[in-house]
Design a protein around this motif. Structure first.
Motif, PDB file in Angstrom:
ATOM      1  N   UNK A  41     -19.063  -6.394 -10.686  1.00 38.07           N
ATOM      2  CA  UNK A  41     -19.197  -7.477  -9.620  1.00 38.07           C
ATOM      3  C   UNK A  41     -19.473  -8.674 -10.464  1.00 38.07           C
ATOM      4  N   UNK A  42     -20.265  -8.665 -11.558  1.00 39.52           N
ATOM      5  CA  UNK A  42     -20.276  -9.852 -12.470  1.00 39.52           C
ATOM      6  C   UNK A  42     -19.131 -10.653 -12.895  1.00 39.52           C
ATOM      7  N   UNK A  43     -18.448  -9.664 -13.363  1.00 38.64           N
ATOM      8  CA  UNK A  43     -17.035 -10.231 -13.953  1.00 38.64           C
ATOM      9  C   UNK A  43     -16.115 -10.698 -12.569  1.00 38.64           C
ATOM     10  N   UNK A  44     -16.288 -10.123 -11.783  1.00 39.45           N
ATOM     11  CA  UNK A  44     -15.362 -10.910 -10.546  1.00 39.45           C
ATOM     12  C   UNK A  44     -15.762 -12.048 -10.286  1.00 39.45           C
ATOM     13  N   UNK A  45     -17.214 -12.270 -10.273  1.00 42.76           N
ATOM     14  CA  UNK A  45     -17.665 -13.562  -9.809  1.00 42.76           C
ATOM     15  C   UNK A  45     -17.443 -14.599 -10.948  1.00 42.76           C
ATOM     16  N   UNK A  46     -17.647 -14.230 -12.255  1.00 38.57           N
ATOM     17  CA  UNK A  46     -17.163 -14.873 -13.250  1.00 38.57           C
ATOM     18  C   UNK A  46     -15.708 -15.482 -13.385  1.00 38.57           C
ATOM     19  N   UNK A  47     -14.895 -14.483 -12.986  1.00 43.53           N
ATOM     20  CA  UNK A  47     -13.383 -14.911 -13.006  1.00 43.53           C
ATOM     21  C   UNK A  47     -13.002 -15.905 -11.992  1.00 43.53           C
ATOM     22  N   UNK A  48     -13.660 -15.668 -10.612  1.00 41.23           N
ATOM     23  CA  UNK A  48     -13.357 -16.503  -9.572  1.00 41.23           C
ATOM     24  C   UNK A  48     -13.828 -17.923 -10.019  1.00 41.23           C
ATOM     25  N   UNK A  49     -15.161 -17.897 -10.702  1.00 45.52           N
ATOM     26  CA  UNK A  49     -15.633 -19.140 -10.997  1.00 45.52           C
ATOM     27  C   UNK A  49     -14.896 -19.993 -12.388  1.00 45.52           C
ATOM     28  N   UNK A  50     -14.497 -19.009 -13.268  1.00 43.32           N
ATOM     29  CA  UNK A  50     -13.948 -19.756 -14.502  1.00 43.32           C
ATOM     30  C   UNK A  50     -12.376 -20.094 -14.219  1.00 43.32           C
ATOM     31  N   UNK A  51     -11.642 -19.321 -13.348  1.00 48.06           N
ATOM     32  CA  UNK A  51     -10.467 -19.764 -13.287  1.00 48.06           C
ATOM     33  C   UNK A  51     -10.118 -20.526 -11.925  1.00 48.06           C
ATOM     34  N   UNK A  52     -11.522 -21.137 -11.397  1.00 49.15           N
ATOM     35  CA  UNK A  52     -11.426 -21.861 -10.340  1.00 49.15           C
ATOM     36  C   UNK A  52     -10.458 -21.391  -9.219  1.00 49.15           C
ATOM     37  N   UNK A  53     -10.706 -20.151  -8.994  1.00 46.20           N
ATOM     38  CA  UNK A  53     -10.001 -19.309  -7.877  1.00 46.20           C
ATOM     39  C   UNK A  53     -10.190 -20.107  -6.376  1.00 46.20           C
TER      40      UNK A  53
END
Length: 431
Positions: A171-183
């Motif tokens: 869950x943490x990685x999913x949120x981080x990816x959404x934020x870092x990649x500006x999805x």
């Protein structure tokens, strides 16, 4: 000194837990519909805070007449307080507040129309948004189960046969990816919908499974989750992008299994195994709907896992009694299912069918041949099945050891009672 609220108040605690399960996803979807899907985290936070405030205030002032509406109003006020800090809000504050009130009242005369290829249900729309293709599918599913279905990391871990810590990291990685990649966390429409359909179907499938047999809590069956999963799948089946054979197959599977819900518990609330159920209590209309959708699922040229599972459920649903069950056909369907998915759970279920057709010795040998057995070691139903197979071979000491292991791995009272009763019977077998 003012009285302190009792954290052990069963009425407030049980109601809050029910509302979290039943209303949290709905509240999050409504709030993201109002404030924008880019404020998903804010929506989650204010819904959590609203539930905390309920636990803090309801013991003092009593449970409100409409608890769900109280939570919605509290969450809305918290969200408004947060967005008031944004400069853009200050210029449009009266208009936004009016819009929010209209949305919550369900009577917005200026609501933007939706095209036929858009998803209209708030909860279903947000599920599609969570299933962004830049996330691994397991991360998509975990995120949607957490956000939309109110699942805890423990329950998600149970669904995936993994650890709670692993799910928390996912869950943490999913949120981080959404934020870092500006999805862009948008609601897909048109041609972008089918690409996310499989992930949404899996979420609905897991939502139904948690309702059909809960992984924790006092209630083994949570019918509201089953009915919500059926509602969402029905909406999908009616939508141009969701009107696919595998959608109808999943809907058939859930309807055929859901038809057995009225007969799964006895008068004392204890679980009844399939062969013990009074089939006269099965919901005939749900079975008929299930068979109808199973027929609609045959329009394609490929059989999904849902097709095969629905076929197995149909074998049970159409048998007038346990003795008439077509176990050879069920075994054939499991053989095909195992070719599509080498899951150890599917292999274990196949072994149960194999025992009905060829006896417990063959079934035990099949279990021994499962390649990835490690996840099963912490799965209580694995030990329960092994116990039954050993008992059929009259190996009562070994069977009892498996049932004790199963007892250690489940906290569900109904399952513990069933296992304890079965263990007692085994311990009094001669030899």
């Amino acid at each position: 000194m003012s009285p302190q609220p009792s954290s052990a108040d069963p009425g407030v605690s049980q109601l809050a837990d029910h509302l979290f399960r039943h209303e949290a996803g709905k509240l999050v979807s409504i709030l993201t519909g109002i404030f924008g899907i880019h404020r998903l985290q804010m929506a989650e936070d204010v819904v959590q805070e609203a539930l905390v405030r309920a636990l803090q205030t309801w013991p003092f002032y009593g449970i409100p007449a409409n608890p769900a509406a109280w939570l919605m109003q509290t969450a809305k006020n918290l969200a408004l307080d947060l967005v008031r800090r944004e400069s853009s809000f200050q210029q449009k504050q009266p208009k936004i507040i009016e819009y929010v009130e209209q949305r919550l009242a369900g009577s917005d005369p200026h609501q933007e129309p939706m095209f036929d290829d858009e998803i209209k249900d708030d909860r279903l729309r947000l599920m599609f948004a969570c299933c962004h293709p830049q996330l691994p599918q397991e991360a998509q599913t975990a995120l949607a189960l957490k956000v939309m279905c109110g699942f805890s990391p423990q329950e998600i871990a149970s669904a995936f046969l993994t650890s709670e810590a692993a799910i928390a990291k996912r869950l943490t990685r999913a949120r981080q990816k959404l934020q870092e990649d500006e999805v862009a966390f948008e609601i897909p429409a048109g041609v972008d919908l089918p690409a996310r359909l499989d992930a949404v179907l899996q979420i609905i499938y897991l939502l139904f499974n948690e309702g059909y047999k809960a992984s924790r809590g006092d209630c083994l069956i949570r019918e509201e989750l089953c009915h919500e999963a059926i509602r969402l799948a029905s909406l999908l089946a009616e939508h141009p992008a969701g009107d696919q054979p595998r959608t109808h197959a999943l809907l058939a599977l859930m309807l055929l299994n859901g038809a057995r819900l009225p007969a799964r518990l006895d008068g004392e609330g204890e679980i009844l195994r399939l062969e013990e159920q009074d089939r006269r209590r099965w919901d005939v209309r749900m079975i008929q709907r299930g068979i109808l959708h199973l027929g609609q699922s045959a329009q394609g040229d490929q059989a999904s896992e849902y097709h095969l599972q629905a076929g197995i459920a149909a074998c049970h649903s159409l048998s007038p009694d346990a003795a008439s069950t077509d176990w050879p056909q069920i075994l054939r369907l499991y053989d095909h299912l195992l070719q599509l998915n080498r899951s150890p759970i599917i292999a274990l279920n196949r072994a149960v069918a194999l025992a009905k057709v060829e006896g417990p010795a063959k079934a035990l040998a099949a279990v021994e041949s499962i390649l990835d057995r490690q996840p099963l070691d912490s799965y209580h139903l694995f030990h329960a099945v092994m116990g039954e197979l050993e008992a059929q071979r009259h190996q009562y000491t070994t069977a009892a050891a498996h049932l004790r292991a199963a007892l250690e791995l489940t906290e569900m009272a109904s399952e513990r009672n069933l296992l304890t009763k079965r263990l007692h019977d085994l311990e009094h077998q001669p030899g």
